[in-house]
Design a protein around this motif. Structure first.
Motif, mmCIF file in Angstrom:
data_model
loop_
_atom_site.group_PDB
_atom_site.id
_atom_site.type_symbol
_atom_site.label_atom_id
_atom_site.label_comp_id
_atom_site.label_asym_id
_atom_site.label_seq_id
_atom_site.Cartn_x
_atom_site.Cartn_y
_atom_site.Cartn_z
ATOM 1 N N SER A 115 6.871 -3.379 -12.896
ATOM 2 C CA SER A 115 6.220 -2.542 -11.880
ATOM 3 C C SER A 115 5.205 -1.584 -12.464
ATOM 4 N N CYS A 116 4.177 -1.325 -11.685
ATOM 5 C CA CYS A 116 3.127 -0.365 -12.031
ATOM 6 C C CYS A 116 2.504 0.114 -10.724
ATOM 7 N N LEU A 117 1.611 1.050 -10.847
ATOM 8 C CA LEU A 117 0.862 1.538 -9.696
ATOM 9 C C LEU A 117 -0.597 1.179 -9.941
ATOM 10 N N LEU A 118 -1.256 0.640 -8.947
ATOM 11 C CA LEU A 118 -2.658 0.237 -9.086
ATOM 12 C C LEU A 118 -3.533 1.107 -8.179
ATOM 13 N N ALA A 127 6.479 5.497 -11.061
ATOM 14 C CA ALA A 127 7.653 6.359 -11.093
ATOM 15 C C ALA A 127 8.663 5.992 -10.010
ATOM 16 N N GLY A 128 8.436 4.912 -9.341
ATOM 17 C CA GLY A 128 9.351 4.501 -8.268
ATOM 18 C C GLY A 128 9.271 5.470 -7.107
ATOM 19 N N CYS A 129 10.416 5.770 -6.507
ATOM 20 C CA CYS A 129 10.426 6.674 -5.355
ATOM 21 C C CYS A 129 10.646 8.113 -5.781
ATOM 22 N N LEU A 158 0.843 -1.184 0.000
ATOM 23 C CA LEU A 158 0.000 0.000 0.000
ATOM 24 C C LEU A 158 0.888 1.246 0.000
ATOM 25 N N VAL A 159 0.607 2.164 -0.937
ATOM 26 C CA VAL A 159 1.349 3.420 -1.011
ATOM 27 C C VAL A 159 0.543 4.525 -0.349
#
Length: 189
Positions: A125-128, A182-184, A104-105
């Protein structure tokens, strides 16, 4: 015939009996009591009917709203062929189709969904962004706003400082928006 003429009550007198004030008052009290009791019963029935009809209308409206994606919106229609796995006893998704749900971000609360780092089995990697359908208030405006967000984010021109949506998924119980990861990196770096 008396009731058809509008009488609420009838006082019967036996032979030689006279009409007394007590008999009239008793009859009036009985009429008031019966009308109050009738009103209570009718009010209760009406309340139950309204609750049933309201619930029925809400379910029908929710069904109509959930059918809009894929018909007249850019959001895709619900695809029951996309496999979804979740943690037993919870709504937390573990995977959606080819995407595994990671850490979780951001938990932005109900209505906005939560952001998770994800991984596609082929592309990495991706963001969901996961929005449980139960958290969306199911007003037409909420669905239209979500549709606009997806349409804008998927049609953005490429830019190094803008995260673009790659695709939107509509699966059983959830809307999922797949975003570039976009990573960190963030604007302060």
């Amino acid at each position: 015939a008396l009731f058809e003429a509008g009488a609420d009550d009838v006082v019967c007198l036996l032979a030689g009996e006279r009409l007394s004030i007590q008999a009239v008052l008793t009859s009036a009290h009985r009429s008031v009591f019966l009308s109050q009791r009738l009103k209570e019963v009718l009010d209760k029935e009406l309340k139950e009917y309204k609750q049933t009809e309201t619930s029925r209308m809400q379910k029908a409206f929710r069904k109509i709203i959930l059918q809009l994606p894929g018909r007249c919106l850019d959001l895709p229609a619900e695809d029951s062929a996309i496999p979804v796995s979740s943690r037993e006893g919870t709504q937390k998704l573990l995977s959606v189709g080819s995407y595994s749900v990671g850490t979780l971000v951001v938990d932005s609360g109900s209505g906005s969904g939560s952001l998770y780092v994800g991984r596609h089995r082929d592309t990495g990697s991706c963001l969901l962004r996961i929005l449980p359908k139960a958290d969306i208030s199911m007003r037409l405006g909420d669905i239209l706003q979500l549709d606009r967000e997806v349409a804008i984010m998927t049609n953005l021109a490429s830019h190094p400082n803008i995260v673009k949506a790659q695709k939107a998924l509509n699966v059983r119980g959830h809307f999922v928006c797949v975003l570039e990861y976009a990573g960190c990196m963030h604007l302060q770096h």
